[in-house]
Write a protein that holds these residues in place. Structure first.
Motif, mmCIF file in Angstrom:
data_model
loop_
_atom_site.group_PDB
_atom_site.id
_atom_site.type_symbol
_atom_site.label_atom_id
_atom_site.label_comp_id
_atom_site.label_asym_id
_atom_site.label_seq_id
_atom_site.Cartn_x
_atom_site.Cartn_y
_atom_site.Cartn_z
ATOM 1 N N ALA A 287 9.082 -3.256 -48.939
ATOM 2 C CA ALA A 287 9.970 -4.287 -48.407
ATOM 3 C C ALA A 287 10.964 -3.707 -47.406
ATOM 4 C CB ALA A 287 10.713 -4.973 -49.562
ATOM 5 N N ALA B 288 9.190 -2.838 -44.144
ATOM 6 C CA ALA B 288 8.860 -4.022 -43.350
ATOM 7 C C ALA B 288 10.081 -4.677 -42.726
ATOM 8 C CB ALA B 288 8.121 -5.039 -44.225
ATOM 9 N N ALA B 289 11.263 -4.493 -43.349
ATOM 10 C CA ALA B 289 12.436 -5.259 -42.919
ATOM 11 C C ALA B 289 13.500 -4.439 -42.225
ATOM 12 C CB ALA B 289 13.061 -5.961 -44.131
ATOM 13 N N TRP C 235 6.567 -11.581 -37.412
ATOM 14 C CA TRP C 235 7.189 -10.602 -38.304
ATOM 15 C C TRP C 235 6.858 -10.902 -39.763
ATOM 16 C CZ3 TRP C 235 13.143 -10.486 -39.448
ATOM 17 C CH2 TRP C 235 13.417 -9.422 -40.313
ATOM 18 N N THR D 136 4.623 -8.121 -41.967
ATOM 19 C CA THR D 136 4.977 -7.822 -43.356
ATOM 20 C C THR D 136 3.749 -7.682 -44.261
ATOM 21 O OG1 THR D 136 7.098 -8.947 -43.088
ATOM 22 C CG2 THR D 136 6.324 -8.610 -45.338
#
Length: 314
Positions: free
Chosen positions: A86, A89-90, A128, A133
């Motif tokens: 996470a 990806a962020a 995105w 993701t």
């Protein structure tokens, strides 16, 4: 120091893995964009097409960041692969999108022609969330399912003391010296790239730019190995973060160069154009820093495993 060289980093192994994975994704993106340009699939004379290719290839390279990040995180003893995926990806995309959204609000208030429409922002957000993701999560899952990287030596239970080093051999001086060399390998070509981005000029020698990218990688690798070897010779086993920072400081020099370029080569009128320039150059400098840092760290990881794998411990 063979009994401490594989001791996991004390500070933020999660952040180190995320930074390494993001840098690997940025390198994959740069390499693929230049390869497409060399093959004629992307026309560098059409800046809109080139920017679209950069965004799409960055999104499609999400699996690279997830895989590399998870492998590094697993190497440091981490177990929370979902949290690692996470953050990978962020973290950097979230920072870039956040800076772009804030800037876009001011552009909308000023009525600037470069203001992005709601549809454009929605498409970027869907790319995105809907594509990048899941690819990062898939790459992270494959990375954690793969076999763990084996250490050539065992780690002692108690860490040995690190001897004092001269002032110029400590942080941040050694990192500033190391980062200057990768930046120096691209500074000549950087003037033409900046002119193409901000001075309405065109850059079409993509084959030469591919060679410059490979030179940058070779320089980062060489510098990181030399500084890591000198550090280990000084009985300092804390090479994890230092190997990343030594080459990541090249992004600082890129930002300082952008300030020089703003003052000497550009004639921007008003506060808003300067804010736009500094915002985008901050993003580019951060991406350059992550790319160089990841190359340096991954090279040091390979180098350290090679040299200690050849040591015969009685």
């Amino acid at each position: 120091v063979h009994g401490d060289v594989w001791r996991p980093p004390r500070r933020s192994p999660m952040a180190l893995s995320v930074a390494g994975g993001t840098g690997a994704q940025l390198f994959a993106t740069a390499f693929l964009v230049l390869a497409c340009a060399v093959l004629g699939l992307v026309n560098p004379m059409q800046k809109g097409q080139a920017l679209t290719a950069v965004v799409l290839l960055y999104v499609l390279s999400g699996a690279v960041s997830g895989y590399v990040s998870s492998r590094i995180y697993k190497l440091t003893g981490g177990r929370e692969w979902r949290g690692n995926a996470a953050l990978t990806a962020a973290a950097f995309p979230g920072l870039a999108v956040g800076m772009f959204m804030v800037l876009n609000v001011f552009l909308g208030i000023a009525g600037a022609a470069t203001h992005a429409s709601f549809v454009t922002i929605l498409l970027v957000f869907l790319l995105w969330v809907g594509l990048s993701t899941p690819l990062v999560l898939g790459g992270s899952y494959l990375g954690f399912r793969s076999g763990a990287i084996e250490f050539p030596t065992k780690t002692n239970q108690i860490a040995r003391l690190v001897p004092d080093r001269p002032t110029m051999a400590r942080e941040p001086w050694n990192a500033l010296v190391a980062g200057l060399l990768p930046f120096g390998s691209v500074c000549i070509e950087l003037f033409f790239i900046m002119s193409a981005l901000w001075a309405d000029q065109y850059f079409y020698m993509m084959g030469l730019l591919m060679v410059v990218l490979l030179i940058l990688v070779a320089t980062c690798s060489t510098v990181s190995v030399v500084f890591c070897y000198l550090q280990l010779c000084a009985e300092d086993h804390r090479w994890w973060w230092k190997s990343f920072r030594n080459t990541a400081t090249a992004g600082l020099y890129l930002f300082l160069y952008s300030l020089w370029f703003l003052g000497r080569q550009l004639d921007l009128v008003g506060v808003l154009p300067v804010v736009v320039y500094l915002t985008y150059m901050s993003m580019i400098s951060a991406a350059f820093s992550l790319l160089c840092g990841a190359v340096g760290f991954l090279t040091c990881l390979w180098f350290t495993r090679r040299i200690y794998g050849a040591v015969k411990i009685d």
